[in-house]
Design an enzyme around this catalytic site. Structure first.
Site, PDB file in Angstrom:
ATOM      1  N   CYS A   7       0.848  -1.204   0.000  1.00 20.40           N
ATOM      2  CA  CYS A   7       0.000   0.000   0.000  1.00 20.40           C
ATOM      3  C   CYS A   7       0.881   1.250   0.000  1.00 20.40           C
ATOM      4  O   CYS A   7       0.586   2.227  -0.702  1.00 20.40           O
ATOM      5  CB  CYS A   7      -0.924   0.019   1.216  1.00 20.40           C
ATOM      6  SG  CYS A   7      -2.377  -1.045   1.076  1.00 20.40           S
ATOM      7  N   ASP A  30      10.748  -6.402  -8.667  1.00 23.74           N
ATOM      8  CA  ASP A  30      10.965  -7.062  -7.383  1.00 23.74           C
ATOM      9  C   ASP A  30      12.359  -6.721  -6.851  1.00 23.74           C
ATOM     10  O   ASP A  30      13.320  -6.653  -7.611  1.00 23.74           O
ATOM     11  CB  ASP A  30      10.823  -8.585  -7.559  1.00 23.74           C
ATOM     12  CG  ASP A  30      10.635  -9.307  -6.240  1.00 23.74           C
ATOM     13  OD1 ASP A  30       9.546  -9.823  -5.998  1.00 23.74           O
ATOM     14  OD2 ASP A  30      11.607  -9.338  -5.432  1.00 23.74           O
ATOM     15  N   HIS A  46      -6.355  -2.831  -1.161  1.00 24.64           N
ATOM     16  CA  HIS A  46      -5.729  -3.805  -0.256  1.00 24.64           C
ATOM     17  C   HIS A  46      -6.624  -5.015  -0.015  1.00 24.64           C
ATOM     18  O   HIS A  46      -7.745  -4.889   0.467  1.00 24.64           O
ATOM     19  CB  HIS A  46      -5.370  -3.174   1.102  1.00 24.64           C
ATOM     20  CG  HIS A  46      -4.709  -4.162   2.022  1.00 24.64           C
ATOM     21  ND1 HIS A  46      -3.344  -4.320   2.090  1.00 24.64           N
ATOM     22  CD2 HIS A  46      -5.239  -5.095   2.839  1.00 24.64           C
ATOM     23  CE1 HIS A  46      -3.055  -5.295   2.921  1.00 24.64           C
ATOM     24  NE2 HIS A  46      -4.192  -5.781   3.402  1.00 24.64           N
ATOM     25  N   THR A  97       4.916 -13.967   1.405  1.00 25.00           N
ATOM     26  CA  THR A  97       5.586 -13.228   2.485  1.00 25.00           C
ATOM     27  C   THR A  97       4.978 -11.840   2.694  1.00 25.00           C
ATOM     28  O   THR A  97       5.049 -11.301   3.789  1.00 25.00           O
ATOM     29  CB  THR A  97       7.099 -13.070   2.197  1.00 25.00           C
ATOM     30  OG1 THR A  97       7.273 -12.425   0.939  1.00 25.00           O
ATOM     31  CG2 THR A  97       7.781 -14.433   2.180  1.00 25.00           C
ATOM     32  N   HIS A 100      -0.322  -8.550   0.926  1.00 26.51           N
ATOM     33  CA  HIS A 100      -1.113  -7.670   0.052  1.00 26.51           C
ATOM     34  C   HIS A 100      -1.065  -8.366  -1.303  1.00 26.51           C
ATOM     35  O   HIS A 100       0.034  -8.576  -1.846  1.00 26.51           O
ATOM     36  CB  HIS A 100      -0.504  -6.263   0.003  1.00 26.51           C
ATOM     37  CG  HIS A 100      -1.204  -5.299  -0.913  1.00 26.51           C
ATOM     38  ND1 HIS A 100      -1.605  -4.023  -0.518  1.00 26.51           N
ATOM     39  CD2 HIS A 100      -1.572  -5.403  -2.216  1.00 26.51           C
ATOM     40  CE1 HIS A 100      -2.172  -3.405  -1.551  1.00 26.51           C
ATOM     41  NE2 HIS A 100      -2.178  -4.232  -2.601  1.00 26.51           N
ATOM     42  N   HIS A 102      -0.635  -9.826  -4.811  1.00 34.22           N
ATOM     43  CA  HIS A 102       0.236  -9.397  -5.913  1.00 34.22           C
ATOM     44  C   HIS A 102       0.500 -10.580  -6.821  1.00 34.22           C
ATOM     45  O   HIS A 102       0.346 -11.732  -6.421  1.00 34.22           O
ATOM     46  CB  HIS A 102       1.555  -8.825  -5.372  1.00 34.22           C
ATOM     47  CG  HIS A 102       2.278  -9.748  -4.446  1.00 34.22           C
ATOM     48  ND1 HIS A 102       1.949  -9.871  -3.116  1.00 34.22           N
ATOM     49  CD2 HIS A 102       3.289 -10.611  -4.654  1.00 34.22           C
ATOM     50  CE1 HIS A 102       2.729 -10.768  -2.548  1.00 34.22           C
ATOM     51  NE2 HIS A 102       3.560 -11.253  -3.467  1.00 34.22           N
ATOM     52  N   HIS A 104       3.415 -12.143  -9.528  1.00 33.65           N
ATOM     53  CA  HIS A 104       4.787 -12.100 -10.032  1.00 33.65           C
ATOM     54  C   HIS A 104       4.742 -12.342 -11.538  1.00 33.65           C
ATOM     55  O   HIS A 104       4.216 -13.371 -11.981  1.00 33.65           O
ATOM     56  CB  HIS A 104       5.636 -13.202  -9.403  1.00 33.65           C
ATOM     57  CG  HIS A 104       5.751 -13.123  -7.906  1.00 33.65           C
ATOM     58  ND1 HIS A 104       6.897 -12.708  -7.266  1.00 33.65           N
ATOM     59  CD2 HIS A 104       4.867 -13.417  -6.915  1.00 33.65           C
ATOM     60  CE1 HIS A 104       6.716 -12.753  -5.962  1.00 33.65           C
ATOM     61  NE2 HIS A 104       5.489 -13.183  -5.716  1.00 33.65           N
TER      62      HIS A 104
HETATM   63  P1  5GP Z   1       5.546 -13.209  -2.022  1.00 32.23           P
HETATM   64  O1  5GP Z   1       6.593 -14.112  -1.409  1.00 32.23           O
HETATM   65  O2  5GP Z   1       4.708 -12.569  -0.947  1.00 32.23           O
HETATM   66  O3  5GP Z   1       4.747 -13.852  -3.088  1.00 32.23           O
HETATM   67  O4  5GP Z   1       6.367 -12.086  -2.777  1.00 32.23           O
HETATM   68  C1  5GP Z   1       6.823 -10.918  -2.163  1.00 32.23           C
HETATM   69  C2  5GP Z   1       7.899 -10.355  -3.061  1.00 32.23           C
HETATM   70  O5  5GP Z   1       8.087  -9.008  -2.718  1.00 32.23           O
HETATM   71  C3  5GP Z   1       9.264 -11.051  -2.930  1.00 32.23           C
HETATM   72  O6  5GP Z   1       9.658 -11.564  -4.202  1.00 32.23           O
HETATM   73  C4  5GP Z   1      10.187  -9.943  -2.446  1.00 32.23           C
HETATM   74  O7  5GP Z   1      11.461 -10.006  -3.024  1.00 32.23           O
HETATM   75  C5  5GP Z   1       9.443  -8.685  -2.835  1.00 32.23           C
HETATM   76  N1  5GP Z   1       9.650  -7.543  -1.966  1.00 32.23           N
HETATM   77  C6  5GP Z   1       9.604  -7.545  -0.607  1.00 32.23           C
HETATM   78  N2  5GP Z   1       9.785  -6.293  -0.129  1.00 32.23           N
HETATM   79  C7  5GP Z   1       9.935  -5.491  -1.215  1.00 32.23           C
HETATM   80  C8  5GP Z   1      10.157  -4.089  -1.361  1.00 32.23           C
HETATM   81  O8  5GP Z   1      10.233  -3.326  -0.412  1.00 32.23           O
HETATM   82  N3  5GP Z   1      10.259  -3.611  -2.634  1.00 32.23           N
HETATM   83  C9  5GP Z   1      10.182  -4.432  -3.724  1.00 32.23           C
HETATM   84  N4  5GP Z   1      10.313  -3.859  -4.918  1.00 32.23           N
HETATM   85  N5  5GP Z   1       9.981  -5.749  -3.622  1.00 32.23           N
HETATM   86  C10 5GP Z   1       9.862  -6.276  -2.382  1.00 32.23           C
HETATM   87 ZN    ZN Z   2      -1.790  -3.264   1.317  1.00 23.98          ZN
END
Ligand code: 5GP
Ligand code: ZN
Length: 116
Positions: A7, A30, A46, A97, A100, A102, A104
């Site tokens: 957010c 990322d 959100h 992790t 919110h 998202h 990839h």
């Molecule tokens: P998830 O594991 O939740 O599917 O993916 C979260 C992704 O967010 C991870 O690939 C991680 O590298 C990325 N990420 C975490 N914190 C940040 C940030 O502050 N900025 C950016 N650009 N990516 C982030």
């Molecule tokens: Zn959020």
């Protein structure tokens, strides 16, 4: 959600390498890329994960906005012709992790036929 990092990125309060923005969606690189191209497509609205979004009255419009953003993001990232994977992680076993929702968008290399 003021304590949610995505957010805050969507609101411009935390910097990110933005590649695409519209009124409903932002997309940025990322921080820890898993492939030569690794973009996160993030709805501004959100919802913690895809299950929460499915239970949210705004879920369908949010998913429509994501769908419409995909070709634009893929083109901006230069992978619209070569192809890519679009991945959503949900919950602990899904490896999520950031709470919110998202997606990839990863590409810039040839993935195998096996998912994992
Ligand atoms: P998830 O594991 O939740 O599917 O993916 C979260 C992704 O967010 C991870 O690939 C991680 O590298 C990325 N990420 C975490 N914190 C940040 C940030 O502050 N900025 C950016 N650009 N990516 C982030
Ligand atoms: Zn959020």
């Amino acid at each position: 959600m003021s304590d949610c990092i995505f957010c805050q990125i969507a609101a411009g309060e935390i910097p990110a390498r933005m590649i695409y923005q519209d009124e409903s969606v932002v997309a940025f690189h990322d921080l820890h890329p898993a492939a030569p191209t690794h973009i996160l497509i993030v709805p501004r609205h959100h919802a913690g994960d895809v299950l929460e979004l499915a239970a949210d009255p705004r879920g369908p419009e949010v998913m429509e906005a994501v769908l419409k953003a995909v070709p634009q993001v893929a083109a901006a990232a230069g992978v619209d012709r070569t192809g890519f994977r679009l991945i959503n992680n949900c919950g602990e076993d899904g490896g999520q992790t950031i709470r919110h929702i998202h997606f990839h968008l990863i590409g810039g290399k040839r993935f195998g036929e096996r998912l994992l």
